[in-house]
Design a protein around this motif. Structure first.
Motif, mmCIF file in Angstrom:
data_model
loop_
_atom_site.group_PDB
_atom_site.id
_atom_site.type_symbol
_atom_site.label_atom_id
_atom_site.label_comp_id
_atom_site.label_asym_id
_atom_site.label_seq_id
_atom_site.Cartn_x
_atom_site.Cartn_y
_atom_site.Cartn_z
ATOM 1 N N GLU A 90 0.812 -1.172 -0.167
ATOM 2 C CA GLU A 90 -0.004 0.085 -0.052
ATOM 3 C C GLU A 90 0.831 1.077 0.037
ATOM 4 N N SER A 91 1.945 1.253 0.749
ATOM 5 C CA SER A 91 2.472 2.515 0.902
ATOM 6 C C SER A 91 3.410 2.909 -0.241
ATOM 7 N N GLN A 92 3.813 1.900 -1.209
ATOM 8 C CA GLN A 92 4.460 2.262 -2.687
ATOM 9 C C GLN A 92 3.674 2.560 -3.692
ATOM 10 N N PRO A 93 4.021 3.526 -4.463
ATOM 11 C CA PRO A 93 3.364 3.709 -5.680
ATOM 12 C C PRO A 93 3.544 2.760 -6.648
ATOM 13 N N ILE A 94 2.594 2.252 -7.482
ATOM 14 C CA ILE A 94 2.681 1.303 -8.405
ATOM 15 C C ILE A 94 2.874 1.830 -9.635
ATOM 16 N N ASP A 95 3.708 1.428 -10.520
ATOM 17 C CA ASP A 95 3.983 2.069 -11.751
ATOM 18 C C ASP A 95 3.010 1.756 -12.844
ATOM 19 N N PRO A 96 2.257 2.589 -13.455
ATOM 20 C CA PRO A 96 0.972 2.200 -14.245
ATOM 21 C C PRO A 96 1.633 1.804 -15.591
ATOM 22 N N VAL A 237 -12.976 -1.117 -12.257
ATOM 23 C CA VAL A 237 -12.805 0.165 -12.760
ATOM 24 C C VAL A 237 -11.453 0.409 -13.286
ATOM 25 N N PRO A 238 -11.308 1.111 -14.622
ATOM 26 C CA PRO A 238 -10.005 1.434 -15.018
ATOM 27 C C PRO A 238 -9.453 2.466 -14.313
ATOM 28 N N VAL A 239 -8.032 2.052 -14.251
ATOM 29 C CA VAL A 239 -6.957 3.039 -13.539
ATOM 30 C C VAL A 239 -5.984 3.655 -14.337
ATOM 31 N N ALA A 240 -5.280 4.764 -14.165
ATOM 32 C CA ALA A 240 -4.237 5.123 -14.915
ATOM 33 C C ALA A 240 -3.162 5.901 -14.162
ATOM 34 N N ALA A 241 -2.353 6.575 -14.511
ATOM 35 C CA ALA A 241 -1.267 7.375 -13.717
ATOM 36 C C ALA A 241 -1.970 8.594 -12.672
ATOM 37 N N GLY A 242 -1.421 8.473 -11.670
ATOM 38 C CA GLY A 242 -2.094 9.338 -11.036
ATOM 39 C C GLY A 242 -3.229 9.042 -10.027
ATOM 40 N N ASP A 243 -4.005 8.024 -10.226
ATOM 41 C CA ASP A 243 -5.117 7.455 -9.659
ATOM 42 C C ASP A 243 -4.735 7.094 -8.532
ATOM 43 N N VAL A 244 -5.915 7.146 -7.320
ATOM 44 C CA VAL A 244 -5.983 6.255 -6.265
ATOM 45 C C VAL A 244 -7.182 5.359 -6.004
ATOM 46 N N ALA A 245 -7.085 4.115 -5.803
ATOM 47 C CA ALA A 245 -8.301 3.469 -5.706
ATOM 48 C C ALA A 245 -8.334 2.955 -4.135
ATOM 49 N N THR A 246 -9.236 3.054 -3.590
ATOM 50 C CA THR A 246 -9.522 2.396 -1.985
ATOM 51 C C THR A 246 -10.802 1.458 -1.926
ATOM 52 N N ALA A 247 -10.718 0.331 -1.391
ATOM 53 C CA ALA A 247 -11.592 -0.454 -1.021
ATOM 54 C C ALA A 247 -11.791 -0.591 0.561
ATOM 55 N N THR A 248 -12.995 -0.425 1.010
ATOM 56 C CA THR A 248 -13.351 -0.672 2.329
ATOM 57 C C THR A 248 -14.390 -1.581 2.500
ATOM 58 N N PHE A 249 -13.924 -2.433 3.652
ATOM 59 C CA PHE A 249 -15.083 -3.460 3.785
ATOM 60 C C PHE A 249 -15.564 -3.548 5.406
ATOM 61 N N ALA A 250 -16.795 -3.709 5.592
ATOM 62 C CA ALA A 250 -17.677 -3.356 6.968
ATOM 63 C C ALA A 250 -16.782 -4.463 7.566
ATOM 64 N N GLY A 251 -15.905 -4.161 8.858
ATOM 65 C CA GLY A 251 -15.521 -5.021 9.862
ATOM 66 C C GLY A 251 -14.034 -5.755 9.240
ATOM 67 N N LEU A 252 -13.661 -5.226 8.200
ATOM 68 C CA LEU A 252 -12.501 -5.790 7.783
ATOM 69 C C LEU A 252 -11.365 -4.620 7.452
ATOM 70 N N ARG A 258 -2.303 3.080 -5.142
ATOM 71 C CA ARG A 258 -1.867 4.231 -5.560
ATOM 72 C C ARG A 258 -0.880 4.041 -6.708
ATOM 73 N N PHE A 259 -1.218 4.609 -7.848
ATOM 74 C CA PHE A 259 -0.630 4.751 -8.871
ATOM 75 C C PHE A 259 0.233 5.810 -9.452
ATOM 76 N N SER A 260 1.469 5.701 -9.549
ATOM 77 C CA SER A 260 2.452 6.692 -9.642
ATOM 78 C C SER A 260 2.309 7.816 -10.885
ATOM 79 N N LYS A 261 2.482 9.036 -10.561
ATOM 80 C CA LYS A 261 1.921 10.015 -11.477
ATOM 81 C C LYS A 261 3.037 9.870 -12.862
ATOM 82 N N GLU A 262 4.251 9.497 -12.541
ATOM 83 C CA GLU A 262 5.160 9.269 -13.724
ATOM 84 C C GLU A 262 5.040 8.257 -14.512
#
Length: 266
Positions: A90-96, A237-252, A258-262
């Motif tokens: 989670e803490s490291q940007p992902i290279d799109p 859901v499609p993602v691209a450079a600079g995007d942030v996606a978060t999934a939240t589950f009840a009780g979990l 995080r996708f890097s902007k570069e």
């Protein structure tokens, strides 16, 4: 499908990983391509990755929702392999730019505490083998041009696997009913999907049982410590450079990718 044709398909898909340029649908190129051919193509790629030092760390189940099965005209899921090189923190940007046309899906990941060997495994036995569950975002991608896939296309393409981001919370399975767990998906802060575990074959546990028994019939055992992604609770859901996606589950808890902007998606 001839051995030569299978080898050609393997080379084409491996080449797409290297170049970032997708290939035309295999179903348009090879007459008679069936499910057994497609899994053979998938496994050949995994063996190439292993020869290059990759380690299988789990599996994913695809086509586990009724909507996706209707879309592709199938009545059962498929599976793909997860290697150590697919896991992102989670803490490291992902290279799109490492992907072709990536999308994210929210899932309830199982982490096994002991091996599971099918066929013939029951839900009770599967429950006993799970050490904990955790929120996950699967990154799916298609080396097939424009996602124009049929069942055998996606199977051959490792069930459209590409990456995994696991959450940092671990919940014992005994403390949660995964069928009833609700979840939401955010894309750049905007709510884009809601769902529940029951969208996955009635329960994510059913996907785990299906995978265990399907792999067992092929002589493969799920190993302790392996991650199993049972399927998405929402549409991808499609993602691209600079995007942030978060999934939240009840009780979990939650998980963020995080996708890097570069750079940019190929």
């Amino acid at each position: 499908m001839s051995t030569q044709a299978r080898s050609e398909a393997v080379r084409a898909l491996l080449g797409a990983y290297q170049s970032g340029v997708p290939v035309d649908p295999l179903t348009d190129q090879y007459d008679g391509l069936d499910v057994d051919d497609a899994y053979a193509i998938q496994v050949s790629q995994v063996q190439r990755w292993q020869a290059d030092g990759a380690v299988v760390k789990g599996h994913k189940v695809g086509l586990s929702s009724a909507a996706m099965q209707r879309q592709l005209g199938v009545d059962q899921p498929d599976f793909g392999h997860l290697t150590d090189r697919m896991f992102h923190l989670e803490s490291q940007p992902i290279d799109p730019s490492a992907f072709v046309a990536p999308k994210v899906e929210p899932e309830i990941a199982f982490v096994l505490g002991k091996p599971l060997a099918g066929p013939g495994v029951t839900v009770a036995e599967a429950v006993a083998a799970v050490e904990f569950v955790t929120p996950a975002l699967e990154i799916i991608d298609s080396r097939i041009r424009d996602w124009k896939i049929k069942l055998v296309d996606t199977i051959a393409d490792n069930a459209s696997s590409a990456g995994v981001v696991l959450g940092s919370t671990a919940t014992p399975l005994s403390q949660v009913n995964v069928r009833l767990v609700g979840g939401v998906l955010y894309h750049n802060g905007e709510l884009v999907g809601t769902g529940a575990g029951g969208a996955v074959l009635g329960s994510p546990l059913n996907a785990l049982v299906w995978l265990t028994n399907t792999l067992g019939a092929r002589g493969v055992t799920l190993q302790a410590g392996h991650v199993v992604l049972p399927g998405s609770i929402t549409a991808a859901v499609p993602v691209a450079a600079g995007d942030v996606a978060t999934a939240t589950f009840a009780g979990l808890g939650s998980v963020t990718a995080r996708f890097s902007k570069e750079g940019g998606v190929k």
